[in-house]
Design an enzyme around this catalytic site. Structure first.
Site, PDB file in Angstrom:
ATOM      1  N   LYS A 184       0.881  -1.183   0.000  1.00  0.00           N
ATOM      2  CA  LYS A 184       0.000   0.000   0.000  1.00  0.00           C
ATOM      3  C   LYS A 184       0.916   1.230   0.000  1.00  0.00           C
ATOM      4  O   LYS A 184       1.603   1.496   0.988  1.00  0.00           O
ATOM      5  CB  LYS A 184      -0.895  -0.065   1.249  1.00  0.00           C
ATOM      6  CG  LYS A 184      -1.496   1.223   1.724  1.00  0.00           C
ATOM      7  CD  LYS A 184      -2.534   1.778   0.784  1.00  0.00           C
ATOM      8  CE  LYS A 184      -2.993   3.136   1.286  1.00  0.00           C
ATOM      9  NZ  LYS A 184      -1.950   4.183   1.235  1.00  0.00           N
ATOM     10  N   GLY A 241       4.660   4.147  10.786  1.00  0.00           N
ATOM     11  CA  GLY A 241       3.859   5.368  10.725  1.00  0.00           C
ATOM     12  C   GLY A 241       3.427   5.790  12.108  1.00  0.00           C
ATOM     13  O   GLY A 241       4.165   5.614  13.084  1.00  0.00           O
ATOM     14  N   SER A 242       2.211   6.325  12.197  1.00  0.00           N
ATOM     15  CA  SER A 242       1.737   6.892  13.465  1.00  0.00           C
ATOM     16  C   SER A 242       1.248   5.806  14.422  1.00  0.00           C
ATOM     17  O   SER A 242       0.906   4.690  14.003  1.00  0.00           O
ATOM     18  CB  SER A 242       0.581   7.851  13.190  1.00  0.00           C
ATOM     19  OG  SER A 242      -0.522   7.123  12.685  1.00  0.00           O
ATOM     20  N   GLY A 245      -2.408   5.043  13.398  1.00  0.00           N
ATOM     21  CA  GLY A 245      -2.519   4.159  12.229  1.00  0.00           C
ATOM     22  C   GLY A 245      -2.110   2.736  12.567  1.00  0.00           C
ATOM     23  O   GLY A 245      -2.819   1.778  12.250  1.00  0.00           O
ATOM     24  N   GLY A 246      -0.952   2.590  13.225  1.00  0.00           N
ATOM     25  CA  GLY A 246      -0.436   1.260  13.545  1.00  0.00           C
ATOM     26  C   GLY A 246      -1.384   0.496  14.463  1.00  0.00           C
ATOM     27  O   GLY A 246      -1.647  -0.691  14.255  1.00  0.00           O
ATOM     28  N   GLU A 265       5.768  -0.288  13.443  1.00  0.00           N
ATOM     29  CA  GLU A 265       6.767   0.558  14.104  1.00  0.00           C
ATOM     30  C   GLU A 265       6.142   1.941  14.157  1.00  0.00           C
ATOM     31  O   GLU A 265       5.855   2.536  13.120  1.00  0.00           O
ATOM     32  CB  GLU A 265       8.053   0.504  13.271  1.00  0.00           C
ATOM     33  CG  GLU A 265       9.247   1.036  13.998  1.00  0.00           C
ATOM     34  CD  GLU A 265       9.449   2.486  13.720  1.00  0.00           C
ATOM     35  OE1 GLU A 265       8.798   3.302  14.405  1.00  0.00           O
ATOM     36  OE2 GLU A 265      10.228   2.807  12.819  1.00  0.00           O
ATOM     37  N   CYS A 302      11.921   8.475  13.346  1.00  0.00           N
ATOM     38  CA  CYS A 302      11.350   7.813  14.527  1.00  0.00           C
ATOM     39  C   CYS A 302      12.371   7.725  15.649  1.00  0.00           C
ATOM     40  O   CYS A 302      12.010   7.515  16.798  1.00  0.00           O
ATOM     41  CB  CYS A 302      10.805   6.443  14.165  1.00  0.00           C
ATOM     42  SG  CYS A 302      11.856   5.574  13.034  1.00  0.00           S
ATOM     43  N   GLU A 388       5.392  11.706  21.797  1.00  0.00           N
ATOM     44  CA  GLU A 388       6.147  12.123  20.619  1.00  0.00           C
ATOM     45  C   GLU A 388       5.456  13.271  19.898  1.00  0.00           C
ATOM     46  O   GLU A 388       4.250  13.240  19.658  1.00  0.00           O
ATOM     47  CB  GLU A 388       6.277  10.947  19.644  1.00  0.00           C
ATOM     48  CG  GLU A 388       7.070  11.294  18.392  1.00  0.00           C
ATOM     49  CD  GLU A 388       7.077  10.178  17.343  1.00  0.00           C
ATOM     50  OE1 GLU A 388       8.112   9.984  16.717  1.00  0.00           O
ATOM     51  OE2 GLU A 388       6.033   9.522  17.141  1.00  0.00           O
TER      52      GLU A 388
END
Ligand code: NAP
Length: 520
Positions: A184, A241-242, A245-246, A265, A302, A388
């Site tokens: 994706k 990603g965020s 989202g994760g 991650e 990250c 973060e």
């Protein structure tokens, strides 16, 4: 190679959908050339069905054959030359040096996995030969090794348009493991994604890989991502990603009738502890390098050091103030990321003090770096200050004693990294801090900064939740291959039916654990 905007479904291109997406130049705010077709559910299903079918062929490819495929992908990416780096820069706002460096990292990591496959020992072959005369019971012949999971879904990261995108670490490790990949694309770099996707397609055709070993889909609405995770033929997910989202993808994956592993991650604050003795020796250089690390790549890593902790030291705070005022901000990857940064910074401004701000260059998504300051009580009272903020910002936390710093360390959530600056005396005195931090992070660094993650065999880029959804793995380095495999045991198999890796004569000449002894 020129852009078509079409989804890549194995060896075919597809533009069934009515909706198109455009990439945006974050420096100017302008739309870039080429309309990209948002994938339809039918296209997603075709990609996964092809991947599932291709898996029955691809899983049997030898290490040498998969290595040739990965090396060909690396070659095709290199052949894209300036077309790739120019599109990368236009879509990301990142400079040429970063584009070229990241391309090198991407090619290098594909070649490193190829090397691993040629060596072959990564499969963790274990052999316990039969003991027919053992008392009171005989032992069977038992052999095991890592085998690929099946078709896997991978999501591209916005902040690494090459190294953590279409042919990045997740794809390289999945293909190396013997899995087929449905990718994706991240909407922040659609053109870069298509160029690399076409390079993989060409490499697959030219190295005689099955149709469906790799597909690439465009979307920006979560729809394709969600359906990809739900598809019953998908057996694992790789994501960077965020947290939002994760975690959403993880929740979807575990709610399936057949739950699957999600290797997400999701970033971290990467605390840095500066101990009392070293700060007297190296206050200026630590302050300078810390600000450089916070602002590197506009803080869009990250591993960005988002928190620095120390025992009270006014000189160090003043050195930081000087450094941050000289620091440059930059253009962020997307307006969404810029807005999230601004919102996070605004909230921190209300909850803590500002040590200083850097310079803001011109640019549509440009932001300035900011350093915040808080004492430990303020930090503990305001959870936002420990979260973060993706971008060039960090909070400096002063404590009154070693015990206060240890208490903060104990209260930390999971992070990708932690750093300790100390001279020999400091490190001896703070051994308990190192013990605490080992339980909180995936990588512990002495006297260095966490930005810059080497792609190698021993790297761990992972960490306890919430930095990832599975702390037992790494997403960087060759150790990442086992995210996409599972051990399979063969009991009392005739030699001729065993995979070559487990045959008695060791025809691949790999390292194996035979009756408890490592041998080749
Ligand atoms: P993101 O919002 O997590 O999106 C990454 C990918 O995941 C996109 O392709 C997105 O799909 C997909 N996705 C997100 N939520 C989903 C959901 N609920 N269901 C299905 N798919 C979903 O990350 P981003 O766009 O890169 O940046 C946003 C924020 O993420 C940043 O501000 C930063 O805080 C954080 N971030 C962290 C890291 C890190 O190092 N861990 C890296 C980059 C960003 P669509 O394309 O369909 O929207």
């Amino acid at each position: 190679m020129s852009l078509t905007g079409k989804n890549i479904i194995g060896f075919a291109s597809s533009s069934e959908g009515q909706v198109t997406l455009k990439a945006i130049n974050p420096s100017t705010g302008e739309n870039l050339s080429t309309d990209f077709f948002k994938a339809t559910i039918n296209e997603l299903n075709s990609a996964v069905e092809k991947a599932d079918k291709a898996f029955q062929i691809y899983r049997k490819k030898s290490g040498q054959e998969k290595a040739a495929f990965l090396e060909k992908i690396a070659e095709e990416i290199e052949t894209l030359g300036d077309t790739l780096t120019e599109r990368y820069m236009a879509e990301s706002g990142l400079p040429q040096g970063r584009a070229v460096g990241e391309r090198g990292r991407t090619i290098g990591q594909l070649k490193l996995f190829a090397q691993l496959l040629k060596d072959g020992s990564w499969v963790n072959a274990r052999i316990d030969t039969a003991l027919p005369d053992r008392q009171p019971l005989p032992r069977n012949d038992i052999r095991s090794m890592e085998r690929p999971l099946g078709a896997v879904g991978v999501f591209g990261a916005s902040n690494f348009p090459l190294a953590f995108s279409v042919a990045g670490g997740d794809t390289a490790s999945a293909l190396a493991a013997g899995c087929c990949v449905v990718f994706k694309a991240h909407p922040a770099h659609l053109g870069t994604s298509e160029l690399v996707g076409l390079a993989i397609q060409k490499a697959a055709i030219e190295t005689n890989m099955p149709d469906g070993v790799f597909s690439l889909l465009f979307d920006d609405s979560f729809e394709i991502g969600q359906e990809l995770v739900k598809h019953p033929s998908i057996k694992a997910i790789g994501f960077t990603g965020s947290y939002r989202g994760g975690k959403a993808i993880f929740d979807t994956a575990v709610a399936r009738p057949e739950p699957i592993p999600v290797y997400a991650e999701m970033g971290s604050v990467n605390p840095v502890f500066v101990l009392p003795k070293i700060i007297q020796e190296k206050s200026q250089s630590i302050a300078q390098n810390y600000v450089a690390s916070v602002t590197l790549g506009v803080g869009q890593f990250c591993t960005n050091p988002g928190m620095l902790l120390l025992e009270k030291n006014a000189d160090f705070i003043s050195a930081l103030e000087t450094q941050i005022q000289e620091a440059n901000g930059g253009v962020m990857l997307t307006t969404g990321i810029k807005d999230a940064y601004r919102k996070g910074v605004e909230k921190s401004e209300n909850l803590s003090k500002v040590i200083g701000k850097g310079k803001t260059p011109s640019g549509f998504t440009a932001v300035e770096p900011v350093l915040f300051h808080a004492d430990i009580d303020t930090l503990i009272a305001n959870p936002h200050l420990s979260e973060e903020i993706f971008g060039p910002t960090s909070i400096v936390v002063e404590g009154n004693s070693k015990d206060e710093l240890l208490a903060v360390a104990k209260s930390l959530a999971g992070h990708l990294t932690a750093t300790v600056f100390g001279n020999e005396e400091d490190l001896n005195e703070y051994q308990d801090l190192l013990e605490i931090l080992q339980q909180k992070v995936g990588r512990l660094i002495i006297n260095g900064f966490p930005t810059g993650v080497e792609v190698c065999h021993a790297m761990v880029h992972g960490g306890p939740f919430p930095s990832t959804t599975d702390s037992r793995s790494t997403s960087v380095g060759t150790g990442s291959i086992t995210r996409f495999t599972r051990p399979v045991c063969f009991q009392d198999f005739p030699d001729s039916l065993l995979p070559d890796e487990l045959k008695s004569g060791n025809p691949l000449n790999i390292w194996r654990l035979v009756n408890g002894q490592n041998e080749q």
